[in-house]
Design an enzyme around this catalytic site. Structure first.
Site: not given
Length: 356
Positions: A83, A96, A103, A107, A110, A327
């Protein structure tokens, strides 16, 4: 490919200026079809399409937010998807971009972490996101005051060679021609790679995802802290060699009742003492499977007020919330709240800061 890569791939049978023509067409003029490079012969264009395909990510889907933000689901040559987000704002805009498919950092606040890691992106796939989105929105690097943030899917420092090569492509004055001041990399804090990054001749600006004011708190929110401790991370940041125009950015996601107290803010000020830095605050962007809540605006304002007495501190405005483009929300969901993601409940009370 950089210019030297292109020249080597074309081989000695082609004159040296051919590589420059192709490089100019791809990176400066942003062609999306090799057949459209009209100053090349038809046989050479046919050879390129067969042997050296352009390899731009394809737009699988695009989601347009009511605030003008666009979230792109891009499909790579192997079928994987990533994305990319375009955020226009007045006379400037920001893209971005992702550095990995998924990933590995996990975290707890997220959505991207729920994807896990599939693979690193190539330098071409990283820079290709910029080329694809720029072409789709008729953007020019300098005319449109274009900024690039490597804050999409992935931990950029775990793919550092390709990130650095992509940065060279993005900032080459003969190509995409972005200023290094307009390219920023965000990391969870991979300490050896921060040191390695500081030695690169061409590198993005550095942003550290902090998100906690104590070791225990950060370890619970960001498990990477078990390996790279907070105190060592801060020491590394103090020794990071900044360019004359540069500040270190520290990003802090505020989680209601967890890391957003006035005591947390005071501890952040102490942590960042003697660092030429600024702080960006992000009130949590919620999503399915996330076990936290967004703090009230008054709590965000109080937190900011304490920090800005000592350090420049800004509140980042959320963009594209209605299409999961903000974010921490990039999770390859087909749409907004229709996406279904599961995460085991987190014991929020276990990571509340000590009251001081």
């Amino acid at each position: 490919m950089e210019l030297a890569d292109l020249a080597a791939a074309l081989g000695p049978a082609e004159p040296a200026f051919r590589a420059r023509q192709i490089y100019d067409a791809v990176y400066r003029r942003k062609v999306t079809d090799l057949g459209a490079i009209s100053n090349l012969s038809k046989p050479l264009r046919a050879r390129l399409e067969q042997e050296l395909p352009l390899g731009l990510p394809e737009i699988d889907r695009r989601y347009d937010s009511k605030d003008g933000t666009r979230r792109y689901l891009l499909r790579l040559a192997d079928g994987n998807t990533i994305e990319t987000v375009w955020m226009p704002e007045g006379e400037r805009s920001t893209i971005c971009i992702s550095s990995q498919v998924g990933c590995p950092v996990d975290c707890k606040f997220c959505l991207t972490a729920l994807l896990g890691l599939k693979r690193n992106l190539t330098a071409g796939e990283i820079a290709g996101q910029v080329l694809r989105v720029a072409a789709d929105n008729q953007l020019e690097a300098n005319v449109d005051r274009l900024n690039i943030v490597m804050m999409g899917q992935g931990e950029p420092l775990l793919n550092l060679p390709n990130v650095i090569k992509a940065t060279r492509l993005l900032t080459d004055p003969a190509g995409i021609a972005l200023s290094p001041r307009r390219v920023t990399l965000s990391t969870s804090g991979i300490i050896p790679k921060i040191v390695e990054l500081s030695r690169e001749a061409v590198r993005p600006k550095l942003a550290i995802s902090l998100n906690a004011s104590t070791e225990d708190q950060r370890r619970a929110l960001m498990p990477i802290t078990r390996k790279y401790h907070l105190a060592e991370l801060i020491d590394t940041c103090r020794g990071y060699k900044l360019r004359p125009w540069e500040k270190l950015t520290f990003e802090y996601v505020l989680l209601k009742g967890v890391n957003d107290t006035d005591a947390d803010a005071r501890r952040v000020v102490k942590l960042l003492a003697h660092i030429n830095a600024k702080v960006n605050l992000i009130a949590l962007n919620p999503g399915p499977g996330i076990a936290f809540e967004t703090p009230e605006p008054e709590r965000v304002e109080s937190f900011q007020a304490i920090i800005r007495r000592s350090i420049p501190c800004f509140v980042r405005k959320p963009r594209g919330l209605d299409v999961y483009a903000a974010c921490g929300q990039l999770s390859n969901m087909a749409g907004g709240a229709n996406g279904k993601i599961d995460r085991k409940p987190l014991d929020v009370m276990s990571i509340l800061p000590a009251q001081t």
